[in-house]
Enzyme design. Structure first.
Site, PDB file in Angstrom:
ATOM      1  N   LYS A   1       4.557   8.643   9.014  1.00 64.04           N
ATOM      2  CA  LYS A   1       4.375   8.026  10.330  1.00 64.04           C
ATOM      3  C   LYS A   1       5.403   8.489  11.371  1.00 64.04           C
ATOM      4  O   LYS A   1       5.238   9.584  11.898  1.00 64.04           O
ATOM      5  CB  LYS A   1       4.271   6.511  10.167  1.00 64.04           C
ATOM      6  CG  LYS A   1       3.021   6.170   9.306  1.00 64.04           C
ATOM      7  CD  LYS A   1       2.586   4.729   9.250  1.00 64.04           C
ATOM      8  CE  LYS A   1       1.219   4.628   8.598  1.00 64.04           C
ATOM      9  NZ  LYS A   1       1.124   3.949   7.341  1.00 64.04           N
TER      10      LYS A   1
ATOM     11  N   TYR B   1       0.855  -1.185   0.000  1.00 64.52           N
ATOM     12  CA  TYR B   1       0.000   0.000   0.000  1.00 64.52           C
ATOM     13  C   TYR B   1       0.886   1.228   0.000  1.00 64.52           C
ATOM     14  O   TYR B   1       1.819   1.317   0.794  1.00 64.52           O
ATOM     15  CB  TYR B   1      -0.891  -0.004   1.248  1.00 64.52           C
ATOM     16  CG  TYR B   1      -1.775   1.216   1.405  1.00 64.52           C
ATOM     17  CD1 TYR B   1      -2.826   1.468   0.522  1.00 64.52           C
ATOM     18  CD2 TYR B   1      -1.571   2.123   2.451  1.00 64.52           C
ATOM     19  CE1 TYR B   1      -3.651   2.575   0.683  1.00 64.52           C
ATOM     20  CE2 TYR B   1      -2.393   3.232   2.608  1.00 64.52           C
ATOM     21  CZ  TYR B   1      -3.430   3.455   1.727  1.00 64.52           C
ATOM     22  OH  TYR B   1      -4.240   4.555   1.884  1.00 64.52           O
TER      23      TYR B   1
ATOM     24  N   ASP C   1       9.166   2.731  -0.329  1.00 61.74           N
ATOM     25  CA  ASP C   1       8.131   3.308   0.514  1.00 61.74           C
ATOM     26  C   ASP C   1       8.413   2.881   1.952  1.00 61.74           C
ATOM     27  O   ASP C   1       8.094   1.763   2.351  1.00 61.74           O
ATOM     28  CB  ASP C   1       6.741   2.852   0.063  1.00 61.74           C
ATOM     29  CG  ASP C   1       5.646   3.512   0.888  1.00 61.74           C
ATOM     30  OD1 ASP C   1       5.963   4.122   1.947  1.00 61.74           O
ATOM     31  OD2 ASP C   1       4.469   3.422   0.494  1.00 61.74           O
TER      32      ASP C   1
END
Ligand SMILES: *Cc1c(COP(=O)(O)O)cnc(C)c1O
Length: 431
Positions: free
Chosen positions: A271, A143, A238
């Protein structure tokens, strides 16, 4: 007793689609009533009924220090007093950029944004702009945020283009997105053989945390690097989830240790770098990053990008995680949790496998660790759901879906791990 969580959920559903502002929070995969959180402290949070839970989602990764770390709270309070947002540059943005670049040697420049979705979307645009090529490779189960071009599932057959996974994404929008099986070297080679000169970027979660916890194998990652280099495509890591979470230098530092000279061309972060505030980033080599506006032709912007309160929160968080021994201790606690869960599952005769790196972990009701999305999805969902609810009833909050990773914070002590394992013993025995 009135269930305040249920009352709030009913009220929320009247005004917010599904009652939540991000789908996984609705407990749709596991059933039951989502807990509405009122406050958090250290390794725990409390719901609207006043019940305490040991928190193993940590806001899906950012809360690596636990909730309300005093140094972070102080930095945020000081920043708030100086102003929320200016729409003009600040010194703190430079400090955060310098800090990120110091910790990730593959980066020479970064741009700050407000969400991982924005960072991933911008990285793809930049990769396409810098290479002048249209196509991107992504992997099933990874994702990268909800940008249109990345909401794609695998098409049928080898090296075909994918189908949108969401309504509202026309097939033409994903026609340049090639979706391959994770850890499948043959498919990777076939894709480059067929489309090499058209491929702008290969985007990958190096440890895939959005299909629970699946590592890219070293041979697979080596091949990703070789093929990107050979065909002039950019290897985009990512690390929104893994960055500053699995190791101080991110997952890329782990592969660099095993593959001589290894580094990605671009990195997407989020994050942990925001410490719980809306902050994300993407970065890479100077020649690529200088293609961005205002220097280059690739447009990208944000009203709240580099927000002064968010950068203060992120900087304070990054400073604490650099202290000697921080990751060693976090990794040891996390390992104690997954090894303990495995031991309890073995004792109960329940097929189980688990893995962790730094402060990130995953577990499966499968006898062997899965290597790709299809294998993850073969895990025993009804059993996971019973386990999830059993743990929740005993005050342990794991991710409410079997395809999500878990997170331990520095505030989780041996006492929380022990309490979790005791709860797991009782729940697993009843499975
Ligand atoms: C969370 C996540 C994103 C998206 O970040 P948001 O801030 O939720 O938009 C992208 N990639 C990965 C690997 C993630 O874990």
């Amino acid at each position: 007793m009135t269930d305040r969580n249920q009352l709030l959920f009913d009220r929320a559903k009247a005004v917010i689609p599904g009652g939540v502002n991000s789908p996984v929070r609705a407990f749709k995969a596991v059933g039951g009533t989502p807990r509405f959180i009122t406050r958090a402290e250290g390794p725990c949070f409390w719901d609207a009924n006043g019940r305490r839970y040991i928190d193993y989602i940590g806001s899906w990764g950012p809360m690596i220090l636990g909730h309300g770390h005093p140094e972070v709270v102080e930095a945020v309070q000081a920043a708030v007093r100086d102003g929320f947002s200016f729409g003009a540059p600040t010194e703190r943005e430079i400090e955060l950029a310098e800090e990120i670049i110091r910790l990730l040697p593959s980066l020479e420049m970064v741009r700050l944004v407000s969400s991982g979705t924005e960072a991933g979307m911008s990285a793809i645009r930049l990769a396409r702009g810098a290479t002048g090529r249209p196509k991107i490779i992504k992997f099933e189960g990874c994702y990268h945020g909800h940008a249109d071009a990345l909401l794609v599932k695998a098409g049928s057959g080898l090296a075909t283009f994918g189908h949108p996974t969401s309504a509202g994404v026309p097939p033409e929008v994903v026609q340049h997105t090639l979706v391959l099986e994770y850890n499948n070297v043959e498919q990777l080679e076939a894709a480059f053989a067929e489309h090499g000169p058209q491929i702008a970027a290969l985007m990958i979660e190096p440890i895939a945390g959005n299909m629970n916890f699946v590592r890219a194998s070293v041979p697979f990652m080596r091949r990703c690097r070789e093929l990107c280099t050979q065909h002039g495509a950019l290897l985009v890591f990512d690390e929104v989830m893994t960055g500053f979470r699995v190791a101080l230098g991110g997952a890329q530092s782990l592969y660099a240790r095993l593959i001589p000279g290894f580094e990605p061309d671009m990195t997407v972060m989020g994050k942990v770098i925001g410490g719980g505030m809306p902050l994300a980033a993407f970065g890479g080599k100077r020649a690529v990053m200088e293609q961005l506006a205002p220097l280059g032709p690739v447009y990208q912007a944000g009203t709240l990008s580099g927000n002064p309160v968010a950068t203060a929160c992120g900087l304070a968080t990054l400073r604490v995680i650099q202290r000697p021994g921080f990751f060693e201790q976090l990794a040891a606690r996390t390992r104690a949790l997954v090894e303990g869960l495995k031991a309890e599952a073995d004792r109960a005769g329940v097929p189980f496998s688990a893995d962790s790196e730094g402060g990130m972990f995953g577990f499966f009701f499968l006898p062997e660790l899965p290597q790709n999305y299809a294998q993850v999805m073969a895990s025993d969902a009804p059993r996971f759901n019973r386990f999830f609810h059993g743990m929740l009833e005993r005050g342990v909050y794991f991710a409410p879906a079997l395809y999500e990773a878990g997170f331990v914070s520095a505030a989780h002590s041996d006492a929380e791990i022990e309490a979790t394992l005791q709860a797991a013993r009782a729940v697993l025995a009843a499975l």
